[in-house]
Write an enzyme that holds these catalytic residues in place. Structure first.
Site, mmCIF file in Angstrom:
data_model
loop_
_atom_site.group_PDB
_atom_site.id
_atom_site.type_symbol
_atom_site.label_atom_id
_atom_site.label_comp_id
_atom_site.label_asym_id
_atom_site.label_seq_id
_atom_site.Cartn_x
_atom_site.Cartn_y
_atom_site.Cartn_z
ATOM 1 N N ASP A 97 71.804 87.034 65.901
ATOM 2 C CA ASP A 97 70.800 87.828 66.626
ATOM 3 C C ASP A 97 69.608 88.055 65.698
ATOM 4 O O ASP A 97 69.748 88.062 64.470
ATOM 5 C CB ASP A 97 71.366 89.183 67.070
ATOM 6 C CG ASP A 97 70.751 89.645 68.404
ATOM 7 O OD1 ASP A 97 71.488 89.709 69.415
ATOM 8 O OD2 ASP A 97 69.536 89.946 68.427
ATOM 9 N N ALA A 106 69.349 97.672 89.280
ATOM 10 C CA ALA A 106 69.234 98.643 90.385
ATOM 11 C C ALA A 106 70.383 99.650 90.349
ATOM 12 O O ALA A 106 70.155 100.862 90.462
ATOM 13 C CB ALA A 106 69.205 97.904 91.720
ATOM 14 N N TYR A 142 60.811 84.597 84.043
ATOM 15 C CA TYR A 142 62.117 84.655 83.358
ATOM 16 C C TYR A 142 63.101 83.696 84.025
ATOM 17 O O TYR A 142 63.725 82.865 83.363
ATOM 18 C CB TYR A 142 62.671 86.092 83.371
ATOM 19 C CG TYR A 142 64.176 86.139 83.315
ATOM 20 C CD1 TYR A 142 64.855 85.775 82.149
ATOM 21 C CD2 TYR A 142 64.942 86.497 84.434
ATOM 22 C CE1 TYR A 142 66.246 85.778 82.104
ATOM 23 C CE2 TYR A 142 66.320 86.515 84.391
ATOM 24 C CZ TYR A 142 66.969 86.158 83.230
ATOM 25 O OH TYR A 142 68.332 86.145 83.184
ATOM 26 N N ASP A 158 66.253 83.912 63.963
ATOM 27 C CA ASP A 158 65.633 83.603 65.256
ATOM 28 C C ASP A 158 66.081 82.219 65.736
ATOM 29 O O ASP A 158 65.927 81.229 65.005
ATOM 30 C CB ASP A 158 64.096 83.636 65.057
ATOM 31 C CG ASP A 158 63.335 83.536 66.354
ATOM 32 O OD1 ASP A 158 63.928 83.151 67.380
ATOM 33 O OD2 ASP A 158 62.120 83.846 66.332
ATOM 34 N N LYS A 184 65.175 79.941 82.777
ATOM 35 C CA LYS A 184 66.587 79.543 82.904
ATOM 36 C C LYS A 184 66.716 78.208 83.638
ATOM 37 O O LYS A 184 67.610 77.420 83.349
ATOM 38 C CB LYS A 184 67.361 80.617 83.674
ATOM 39 C CG LYS A 184 67.417 81.966 82.993
ATOM 40 C CD LYS A 184 68.331 81.914 81.792
ATOM 41 C CE LYS A 184 68.635 83.299 81.276
ATOM 42 N NZ LYS A 184 69.518 83.289 80.103
ATOM 43 N N ARG A 200 57.884 93.641 93.560
ATOM 44 C CA ARG A 200 58.158 92.213 93.396
ATOM 45 C C ARG A 200 57.732 91.437 94.637
ATOM 46 O O ARG A 200 57.623 92.008 95.709
ATOM 47 C CB ARG A 200 59.661 91.980 93.201
ATOM 48 C CG ARG A 200 60.210 92.709 92.016
ATOM 49 C CD ARG A 200 61.676 92.433 91.858
ATOM 50 N NE ARG A 200 62.205 93.149 90.698
ATOM 51 C CZ ARG A 200 63.176 92.710 89.926
ATOM 52 N NH1 ARG A 200 63.778 91.578 90.199
ATOM 53 N NH2 ARG A 200 63.585 93.413 88.885
HETATM 54 N N1 LIG Z 1 73.001 91.447 82.063
HETATM 55 C C1 LIG Z 1 72.970 90.813 83.236
HETATM 56 O O1 LIG Z 1 73.159 91.410 84.329
HETATM 57 C C2 LIG Z 1 72.720 89.326 83.271
HETATM 58 C C3 LIG Z 1 72.773 88.660 84.508
HETATM 59 C C4 LIG Z 1 72.551 87.279 84.536
HETATM 60 C C5 LIG Z 1 72.292 86.588 83.360
HETATM 61 N N2 LIG Z 1 72.221 87.275 82.171
HETATM 62 C C6 LIG Z 1 71.939 86.506 80.951
HETATM 63 O O2 LIG Z 1 72.946 86.770 79.994
HETATM 64 C C7 LIG Z 1 72.382 86.793 78.683
HETATM 65 C C8 LIG Z 1 72.702 88.099 77.991
HETATM 66 O O3 LIG Z 1 72.168 89.175 78.769
HETATM 67 P P1 LIG Z 1 72.171 90.653 78.220
HETATM 68 O O4 LIG Z 1 72.019 91.545 79.387
HETATM 69 O O5 LIG Z 1 73.314 90.834 77.279
HETATM 70 O O6 LIG Z 1 70.787 90.661 77.396
HETATM 71 P P2 LIG Z 1 70.430 91.412 76.025
HETATM 72 O O7 LIG Z 1 68.967 91.403 75.920
HETATM 73 O O8 LIG Z 1 71.127 92.722 75.955
HETATM 74 O O9 LIG Z 1 71.051 90.443 74.922
HETATM 75 C C9 LIG Z 1 70.391 89.292 74.463
HETATM 76 C C10 LIG Z 1 70.428 89.312 72.941
HETATM 77 O O10 LIG Z 1 69.814 88.101 72.472
HETATM 78 C C11 LIG Z 1 68.993 88.426 71.372
HETATM 79 N N3 LIG Z 1 67.930 87.418 71.287
HETATM 80 C C12 LIG Z 1 66.922 87.176 72.173
HETATM 81 N N4 LIG Z 1 66.127 86.201 71.729
HETATM 82 C C13 LIG Z 1 66.641 85.800 70.539
HETATM 83 C C14 LIG Z 1 66.239 84.830 69.576
HETATM 84 N N5 LIG Z 1 65.154 84.072 69.753
HETATM 85 N N6 LIG Z 1 66.990 84.688 68.466
HETATM 86 C C15 LIG Z 1 68.098 85.447 68.256
HETATM 87 N N7 LIG Z 1 68.515 86.391 69.124
HETATM 88 C C16 LIG Z 1 67.793 86.556 70.256
HETATM 89 C C17 LIG Z 1 68.447 89.828 71.664
HETATM 90 O O11 LIG Z 1 68.021 90.492 70.500
HETATM 91 C C18 LIG Z 1 69.663 90.482 72.340
HETATM 92 O O12 LIG Z 1 70.461 91.170 71.407
HETATM 93 C C19 LIG Z 1 70.883 86.543 78.847
HETATM 94 O O13 LIG Z 1 70.613 85.180 78.661
HETATM 95 C C20 LIG Z 1 70.631 86.938 80.293
HETATM 96 O O14 LIG Z 1 69.528 86.263 80.814
HETATM 97 C C21 LIG Z 1 72.434 88.618 82.108
#
Ligand SMILES: NC(=O)c1ccc[n+]([C@@H]2O[C@H](COP(=O)([O-])OP(=O)(O)OC[C@H]3O[C@@H](n4cnc5c(N)ncnc54)[C@H](O)[C@@H]3O)[C@@H](O)[C@H]2O)c1
Length: 393
Positions: free
Chosen positions: A38, A245, A188, A81, A192, A333
Site C-alpha cells: 500500500d 448508500a 472510476y 506505489d 475498471k 448522478r
Molecule cells: N468496497 C466496495 O463496496 C467495492 C465494491 C466493488 C469493487 N470494489 C473494489 O475493491 C477494491 C478495494 O476496495 P476498498 O473499498 O477496500 O477500497 P480502499 O480505498 O479502502 O482500499 C484500496 C487501497 O489501495 C490503496 N491504493 C490505491 N492506489 C494505490 C497505489 N497506486 N499503490 C498502492 N496502493 C494503492 C489505497 O491506499 C487503499 O488502502 C477497489 O479496487 C474497489 O474498486 C470495492
C-alpha cells in the site's frame, strides 16, 4: 466442491484498505504466507476531500504489530506505489507470490467525477498500477494467479440480462464469444473496464491466469479477524465520496437526519456482506483460473433498490426506538432511476459460496456500532458534494 488445503503465498495489493486489510488477516489466519502492499493513497485522499472514516484507523505498521501480538502470525509489508514500475517489479522478485489479490485502486465513482484532475488521477492510478502488476507477473511469476477486483458497475444497467463477463453472440449469421458489452456510469467505473480489457489481452497474449471479480457494493465491517483485538477493525465511510448508500442511511438515522435516496430511488445494484467478499476471494484463490484464462465472476449475493435499502434502515432503526424518515433528494448522478436489472451470478456459488444475506440483525448491529461513535459524526460530509453534470447557467 472440496476446498484444497494448499498453502499459498498471497500478495494483497491495497492491503491497508477497507477490504484489503480484512483479506490479509483472513489469509494469514488460515496459514497462508501473506504480504501487503500500500502507499496510503486512500488516507491522503480522505484528508484531501474531507472524508475520514467514522472510527480512526491505526497505521498499517500498528495493525500488523497488533495482528502479530494477537495471533503470533507475521504479515510482511511493502510501502510503495503500484504506479512505480520498479517498485512493483522488486516486490514480485522478492516475495514471489503464487496468488495476487489486487484491491489497490481508487475505489470511488464520485471522487472520479469531481473534475478533470481527479478523473485523470483515478484512471492513471488504476490503469497504470494494474499494467505494472501484469508486467511484473509476466516477468517474475508467470505461473501465478491474479485475483483482480473489478465492479458490477462496469456493466451499468443494460436493458438485457447481464452475463458473467462473456457473451455468446450471433451476428449476421456468424458466432463468437466476446467480453460482455460495458456501459459504466463514471470515470472510476471506466477505469475498471480498461483494466478488464488489459487483463483479458494479457491472458490471451502471455498466457497469464486471471480472475476478474465484478463485485457488487460491499457492506458490513465485522469479520472473524477484525473482532479478535482492538485496533484490527476496518474502515467505515459514511460521506458522499467514499461512503455507500447503506452506510450513509444508517448514519443519517442515528444522527436524526432524514434518509436521503438519490432521485426516485429505483436504482438497483448487487450487494454482498464483507464476510462473503473474503470467502469469494478465497474460493477464487483456491480454485485458480487456468493459464491463458480470463475468468470473470459476478461477485454479489442479492439485488436491492436504493428505496429497499432506505426502508430496511428505517425499519431496523424503528426496532431500536429511533424514528427515521425518508426524504428523496435531487440525484447528483446521471443514472437510470427505474430500470431492468438481471445479472447472472452462478460461478462463485458453484465453487461453494454460501451467502450471508442482509438481515435486520446486521443493519441493527451497524446502527449500534454507529451509536458508539455518534459524537464523531460530521453531518456536513453526508450530503452530495459532487454532481455528474454541471448546472447550466
Ligand atoms: N468496497 C466496495 O463496496 C467495492 C465494491 C466493488 C469493487 N470494489 C473494489 O475493491 C477494491 C478495494 O476496495 P476498498 O473499498 O477496500 O477500497 P480502499 O480505498 O479502502 O482500499 C484500496 C487501497 O489501495 C490503496 N491504493 C490505491 N492506489 C494505490 C497505489 N497506486 N499503490 C498502492 N496502493 C494503492 C489505497 O491506499 C487503499 O488502502 C477497489 O479496487 C474497489 O474498486 C470495492
Amino acid at each position: 466442491m472440496a476446498i484444497k488445503s494448499k498453502k499459498l503465498r498471497v500478495l494483497v495489493l491495497g492491503g491497508d484498505g477497507y477490504l484489503g486489510w480484512p483479506t490479509a488477516m483472513y489469509f494469514s489466519n488460515r496459514g497462508h504466507e501473506v504480504a501487503v502492499v500500500d502507499n496510503f493513497n486512500k488516507r491522503k485522499w480522505e484528508a484531501e476531500v474531507d472524508a475520514e472514516p467514522l472510527m480512526p484507523i491505526p497505521s498499517l505498521q500498528e495493525r500488523i504489530r497488533i495482528w502479530k501480538k494477537t495471533t503470533g502470525k507475521k504479515i510482511k509489508m511493502y510501502v510503495g506505489d503500484l504506479c512505480h514500475e520498479r517498485f512493483v517489479a522488486r516486490v514480485f522478485d522478492e516475495f514471489k507470490p503464487d496468488t495476487i489479490i489486487h484491491f489497490g485502486e481508487q475505489p470511488s465513482a464520485p471522487f472520479s467525477m469531481i473534475g478533470n484532475e481527479r478523473a485523470v488521477e483515478t484512471q492513471v492510478n488504476n490503469v497504470v498500477g494494474n499494467l505494472n502488476v501484469i508486467f511484473a507477473m509476466k516477468r517474475s511469476t508467470p505461473n501465478a494467479h491474479l485475483v483482480k477486483l473489478g465492479t458490477m458497475g462496469e456493466y451499468g444497467t443494460p436493458n438485457i440480462d447481464i452475463e458473467e463477463g462473456w457473451l455468446d453472440i450471433t451476428h449476421k449469421g456468424r458466432r463468437d464469444r466476446l467480453l460482455f458489452p460495458k456501459k459504466p456510469g463514471s470515470f472510476y467505473h471506466l477505469s475498471k473496464v480498461h483494466d478488464s480489457h488489459n487483463l483479458e489481452f494479457a491472458c490471451r497474449t502471455w498466457d497469464l491466469a486471471v480472475t476478474d471479480l465484478n463485485q457488487g457494493v460491499v457492506y458490513g465491517i465485522e469479520t472473524e479477524e477484525t473482532k479478535m483485538a482492538p485496533g484490527l477493525h476496518t474502515s467505515f465511510h459514511y460521506d458522499d465520496i467514499f461512503g455507500t448508500a447503506l452506510n450513509r442511511f444508517c448514519v443519517q438515522a442515528v444522527a436524526g437526519l432524514p434518509i436521503t435516496p438519490y432521485g426516485k430511488g429505483g436504482q438497483k445494484r448487487g450487494f454482498l456482506n464483507i464476510v462473503d467478499t473474503l470467502r469469494c476471494v478465497e474460493l477464487a484463490a483456491l480454485h485458480p483460473a487456468k493459464k491463458g484464462e480470463f475468468r470473470v465472476f459476478n461477485q454479489f449475493t442479492e439485488v436491492f433498490s436504493v428505496n429497499e435499502l432506505a426502508e430496511t434502515v428505517k425499519e431496523a432503526a424503528k426496532k431500536m426506538n429511533i424514528k427515521a424518515t425518508v426524504k428523496h433528494i435531487k440525484n447528483p448522478r446521471k443514472e437510470q432511476e427505474e430500470h431492468y436489472y438481471k445479472p447472472v451470478h452462478t460461478g462463485l456459488p458453484k465453487l461453494g459460496l454460501k451467502p450471508h444475506l442482509l438481515s435486520d440483525v446486521l443493519v441493527e448491529s451497524m446502527i449500534a456500532k454507529i451509536i458508539e461513535h455518534k459524537d464523531h459524526i460530521e453531518e456536513e460530509i453526508i450530503m452530495p458534494r459532487v454532481v455528474w453534470e454541471k448546472k447550466k447557467n
